[in-house]
Write a protein that holds these residues in place. Structure first.
Motif, mmCIF file in Angstrom:
data_model
loop_
_atom_site.group_PDB
_atom_site.id
_atom_site.type_symbol
_atom_site.label_atom_id
_atom_site.label_comp_id
_atom_site.label_asym_id
_atom_site.label_seq_id
_atom_site.Cartn_x
_atom_site.Cartn_y
_atom_site.Cartn_z
ATOM 1 N N GLN A 176 -10.221 34.849 6.451
ATOM 2 C CA GLN A 176 -11.077 35.486 7.443
ATOM 3 C C GLN A 176 -10.223 36.149 8.521
ATOM 4 O OE1 GLN A 176 -14.902 33.296 8.568
ATOM 5 N NE2 GLN A 176 -13.610 31.591 7.903
ATOM 6 N N GLY A 177 -10.733 37.260 9.026
ATOM 7 C CA GLY A 177 -10.098 37.911 10.153
ATOM 8 C C GLY A 177 -10.720 37.460 11.458
ATOM 9 N N VAL A 178 -9.910 37.451 12.504
ATOM 10 C CA VAL A 178 -10.357 37.055 13.837
ATOM 11 C C VAL A 178 -10.321 38.275 14.740
ATOM 12 C CG1 VAL A 178 -9.799 35.621 15.852
ATOM 13 C CG2 VAL A 178 -9.523 34.696 13.546
ATOM 14 N N PRO A 179 -11.343 38.485 15.575
ATOM 15 C CA PRO A 179 -11.318 39.627 16.507
ATOM 16 C C PRO A 179 -10.045 39.649 17.341
ATOM 17 C CG PRO A 179 -13.476 38.573 16.540
ATOM 18 C CD PRO A 179 -12.583 37.697 15.705
ATOM 19 N N THR A 180 -9.638 40.853 17.734
ATOM 20 C CA THR A 180 -8.352 41.006 18.424
ATOM 21 C C THR A 180 -8.441 40.908 19.935
ATOM 22 O OG1 THR A 180 -8.593 43.421 18.438
ATOM 23 C CG2 THR A 180 -7.458 42.461 16.557
ATOM 24 N N ASP A 181 -9.634 40.762 20.493
ATOM 25 C CA ASP A 181 -9.729 40.705 21.956
ATOM 26 C C ASP A 181 -9.142 39.401 22.480
ATOM 27 O OD1 ASP A 181 -12.326 38.789 22.611
ATOM 28 O OD2 ASP A 181 -12.513 39.868 20.708
ATOM 29 N N ARG A 182 -8.697 39.427 23.721
ATOM 30 C CA ARG A 182 -8.003 38.291 24.311
ATOM 31 C C ARG A 182 -8.877 37.039 24.387
ATOM 32 N NH1 ARG A 182 -3.185 39.523 26.809
ATOM 33 N NH2 ARG A 182 -2.714 41.751 26.996
ATOM 34 N N ALA A 183 -10.158 37.228 24.669
ATOM 35 C CA ALA A 183 -11.048 36.073 24.778
ATOM 36 C C ALA A 183 -11.129 35.331 23.455
ATOM 37 C CB ALA A 183 -12.439 36.526 25.216
ATOM 38 N N ALA A 184 -11.177 36.092 22.358
ATOM 39 C CA ALA A 184 -11.243 35.467 21.042
ATOM 40 C C ALA A 184 -9.973 34.683 20.743
ATOM 41 C CB ALA A 184 -11.475 36.534 19.972
ATOM 42 N N VAL A 185 -8.836 35.250 21.121
ATOM 43 C CA VAL A 185 -7.565 34.569 20.874
ATOM 44 C C VAL A 185 -7.489 33.272 21.667
ATOM 45 C CG1 VAL A 185 -5.069 34.746 21.048
ATOM 46 C CG2 VAL A 185 -6.405 36.729 20.360
ATOM 47 N N LYS A 186 -7.889 33.316 22.917
ATOM 48 C CA LYS A 186 -7.858 32.110 23.746
ATOM 49 C C LYS A 186 -8.760 31.029 23.149
ATOM 50 C CE LYS A 186 -6.591 34.129 28.207
ATOM 51 N NZ LYS A 186 -5.368 33.310 28.356
ATOM 52 N N GLU A 187 -9.912 31.440 22.639
ATOM 53 C CA GLU A 187 -10.815 30.464 22.047
ATOM 54 C C GLU A 187 -10.218 29.875 20.768
ATOM 55 O OE1 GLU A 187 -15.613 29.986 21.371
ATOM 56 O OE2 GLU A 187 -14.746 31.952 21.783
ATOM 57 N N LEU A 188 -9.547 30.714 19.982
ATOM 58 C CA LEU A 188 -8.881 30.226 18.785
ATOM 59 C C LEU A 188 -7.822 29.187 19.144
ATOM 60 C CD1 LEU A 188 -8.370 30.469 15.698
ATOM 61 C CD2 LEU A 188 -6.764 32.318 16.216
ATOM 62 N N MET A 189 -7.092 29.432 20.213
ATOM 63 C CA MET A 189 -6.035 28.506 20.620
ATOM 64 C C MET A 189 -6.587 27.181 21.128
ATOM 65 S SD MET A 189 -3.046 30.871 22.339
ATOM 66 C CE MET A 189 -4.066 31.655 23.600
ATOM 67 N N GLN A 190 -7.882 27.158 21.459
ATOM 68 C CA GLN A 190 -8.494 25.928 21.973
ATOM 69 C C GLN A 190 -9.388 25.249 20.936
ATOM 70 O OE1 GLN A 190 -7.658 24.632 24.991
ATOM 71 N NE2 GLN A 190 -6.207 26.340 25.062
ATOM 72 N N ALA A 191 -9.376 25.735 19.704
ATOM 73 C CA ALA A 191 -10.290 25.217 18.671
ATOM 74 C C ALA A 191 -9.720 23.978 17.994
ATOM 75 C CB ALA A 191 -10.597 26.309 17.654
ATOM 76 N N ARG A 192 -9.203 23.075 18.786
ATOM 77 C CA ARG A 192 -8.637 21.835 18.248
ATOM 78 C C ARG A 192 -9.737 21.024 17.566
ATOM 79 N NH1 ARG A 192 -3.809 19.145 19.805
ATOM 80 N NH2 ARG A 192 -3.777 16.950 19.170
ATOM 81 N N GLY A 193 -9.430 20.511 16.385
ATOM 82 C CA GLY A 193 -10.429 19.790 15.613
ATOM 83 C C GLY A 193 -11.034 20.626 14.518
ATOM 84 N N LEU A 194 -11.094 21.938 14.732
ATOM 85 C CA LEU A 194 -11.556 22.862 13.699
ATOM 86 C C LEU A 194 -10.380 23.597 13.067
ATOM 87 C CD1 LEU A 194 -14.737 24.388 15.376
ATOM 88 C CD2 LEU A 194 -14.662 22.814 13.428
ATOM 89 N N VAL A 195 -9.375 23.908 13.872
ATOM 90 C CA VAL A 195 -8.153 24.541 13.385
ATOM 91 C C VAL A 195 -7.040 23.497 13.448
ATOM 92 C CG1 VAL A 195 -6.490 26.406 13.740
ATOM 93 C CG2 VAL A 195 -8.922 26.800 14.188
ATOM 94 N N ASP A 196 -6.349 23.297 12.331
ATOM 95 C CA ASP A 196 -5.355 22.225 12.269
ATOM 96 C C ASP A 196 -3.998 22.623 12.826
ATOM 97 O OD1 ASP A 196 -6.764 20.002 10.738
ATOM 98 O OD2 ASP A 196 -7.130 21.731 9.454
ATOM 99 N N VAL A 197 -3.622 23.886 12.676
ATOM 100 C CA VAL A 197 -2.323 24.334 13.165
ATOM 101 C C VAL A 197 -2.378 25.828 13.418
ATOM 102 C CG1 VAL A 197 -1.366 24.728 10.838
ATOM 103 C CG2 VAL A 197 0.178 24.258 12.732
ATOM 104 N N LEU A 198 -1.665 26.274 14.437
ATOM 105 C CA LEU A 198 -1.504 27.698 14.733
ATOM 106 C C LEU A 198 -0.053 28.097 14.508
ATOM 107 C CD1 LEU A 198 -3.494 28.373 18.043
ATOM 108 C CD2 LEU A 198 -4.061 29.191 15.754
ATOM 109 N N ILE A 199 0.137 29.295 13.955
ATOM 110 C CA ILE A 199 1.478 29.822 13.748
ATOM 111 C C ILE A 199 1.542 31.218 14.365
ATOM 112 C CG2 ILE A 199 3.241 30.456 12.065
ATOM 113 C CD1 ILE A 199 1.892 28.488 10.123
ATOM 114 N N PRO A 200 2.298 31.403 15.451
ATOM 115 C CA PRO A 200 2.465 32.741 16.024
ATOM 116 C C PRO A 200 3.651 33.465 15.398
ATOM 117 C CG PRO A 200 3.407 31.109 17.501
ATOM 118 C CD PRO A 200 2.907 30.363 16.297
ATOM 119 N N ARG A 201 3.487 34.737 15.102
ATOM 120 C CA ARG A 201 4.572 35.578 14.591
ATOM 121 C C ARG A 201 4.611 36.843 15.419
ATOM 122 N NH1 ARG A 201 5.356 36.290 8.159
ATOM 123 N NH2 ARG A 201 6.768 37.829 9.059
ATOM 124 N N GLY A 202 5.730 37.097 16.068
ATOM 125 C CA GLY A 202 5.833 38.303 16.868
ATOM 126 C C GLY A 202 6.916 38.162 17.917
ATOM 127 N N GLY A 203 6.746 38.882 19.014
ATOM 128 C CA GLY A 203 7.724 38.883 20.077
ATOM 129 C C GLY A 203 7.690 37.609 20.908
#
Length: 426
Positions: A176-203
């Motif tokens: 699945q794709g996730v919207p690119t707006d900042r609010a969506a990203v912040k919510e993804l980073m706080q989805a503990r319990g639903l998302v098991d791990v986050l991996i950032p790739r970039g600068g």
């Protein structure tokens, strides 16, 4: 329910089905995804052209545009990467260790998926296919949040991958794709319990934001301030060839060399050849005073080019990941000075020594604490594909949970399976 929470819940449900899928089913899905990418090459390249045009209109550096751009050959390479993954061993169910305890209990530690993986990445749309493929093969549903600069490309690729996965009998929501707006990203980073791990790739900025603001566990991939050190006992011909490859073969990627260190005893001889070669390749050298002096003390037919290619370095230059045809450079008086310089400025990604001395190589590989330490070879080899892992999810520069190129085994956790015959603890 917010859109991000809904996406994460759907990913969780899909992850249950994927965790139970056979290798045959997963490999069939990967082959279907590869075939679908090739069949939809024109549509993917057309979507990418919109992203590339918008990037150029915004004044994006060409090195970044190169990372963003797709063409039929790059789409075919994405498909080939998925096919290669299908040919690799399935890590799920692998017994990491197993034995029988004195009380007769059989103990096995086996590899299992994380479950739901979120990946936040910049620019390169080929990451979309690579990440989806690695997560699928390792049994993980994936939430892909690419950058807004690649939004059209990623949307097209994800649509193709979802349809192909479903055609092979898996839930479309494994990708699945996730919207690119900042609010969506912040919510993804706080989805503990639903998302098991986050991996950032970039600068560095993106990675630090995810690490500092996420409540979901993070596997930190790192920037690449990679060094090439020319030792006193180096083969200078070999050193020059490795330096040029490390710096210029593809300067926009994280395993490209960003800093050159040269032992003082060979500095005059090596730099008299290396500086013109770097200049001819279009590299600007951000040099310490010793190298500036050397460049001025070697008037040749290439003198103008050499002088134009050497500028005085600032302190900041030595800690910079340029991702361009720029290189910091310094002369060091000893191997220990080289090690100290690397300890101060390296990002812990890849650092290389060029030497014929086994003692120097041993000291360097022991003392330099990076994810990859290279002896007499290009830094460009720190890559999942080059290491034989297939496509990689990223290169981790942290020490938990994984380090270095992250292939299939690194995208798993483990659990213990304990089998008894009625044993009770006394």
């Amino acid at each position: 329910m917010s859109e991000i929470i809904e996406l994460a819940r759907r990913a969780r449900v899909a992850s249950y089905a994927l965790a139970e899928a056979s290798r045959a089913t997963k490999d069939a899905a990967l082959h279907a995804m590869a075939a679908a990418l090739r069949a939809n090459t024109d549509a993917i390249v057309a979507a990418n052209a919109k992203d590339v045009a918008a990037a150029r209109d915004a004044g994006t550096p060409e090195s970044t545009v190169d990372r963003l751009a797709l063409n039929p050959a790059r789409v075919d390479a994405m498909a080939a990467g998925l096919e290669q993954l299908a040919g690799l061993a399935d890590p799920i169910g692998e017994v990491v260790r197993g034995y029988t305890l004195p009380n007769g209990l059989e103990l096995r530690q086996v590899r299992v998926p994380f479950g739901v993986v979120g990946i936040i990445y910049e620019a390169r749309p080929n990451v979309t296919a690579d990440a989806a493929g690695i997560c699928l093969k390792s049994g993980n549903a994936v939430l892909l949040r690419g950058s807004s600069s690649a939004a059209a490309s990623n949307e097209a690729i994800i649509a193709v991958l979802r349809e192909a996965a479903e055609s092979a009998g898996l839930p479309a929501d494994v990708v699945q794709g996730v919207p690119t707006d900042r609010a969506a990203v912040k919510e993804l980073m706080q989805a503990r319990g639903l998302v098991d791990v986050l991996i950032p790739r970039g600068g560095a900025g993106l990675i630090q934001t995810v690490v500092s603001e996420s409540s979901v566990p993070v596997i930190e991939t790192g920037v690449g301030n990679c060094h090439v050190y020319i030792d006193a006992d180096a083969d200078l011909d070999l050193g020059l060839e490795i330096l040029l490859n490390s710096k210029t073969q593809r300067p926009s990627v994280c395993n490209a060399a960003e800093s050159l260190l040269v032992h003082a005893s060979v500095a005059d001889e090596f730099l008299a050849r290396a500086l013109p070669a770097l200049a001819q390749a279009g590299v600007t050298v951000h040099a310490d005073p010793k190298i500036v002096a050397i460049s001025n003390n070697h008037p040749t037919t290439d003198a103008a080019a050499v002088e134009g290619a050497v500028v005085e370095a600032t302190e900041e230059d030595f800690g910079t990941e340029y991702n361009s045809l720029d290189l910091s450079a310094a002369v060091v008086d000893s191997l220990e000075d080289a090690v100290q310089h690397i300890r101060r400025y390296s990002s812990g990604h890849t650092d290389a020594i060029i030497t014929r001395s086994q003692a120097a190589a041993r000291r360097f590989t022991t003392a330099v604490d990076s994810a990859a330490v290279v002896v007499n070879a290009s830094t460009r080899f720190t890559d999942g594909g080059e290491f034989g892992f297939g496509a990689e999810i990223g290169i981790s520069t942290q020490k938990l949970h994984a380090r270095g190129p992250m292939g299939l085994p690194e995208m798993t956790s483990t659990k213990y399976v304990v089998t008894g015959e009625g044993q009770i603890r006394t």
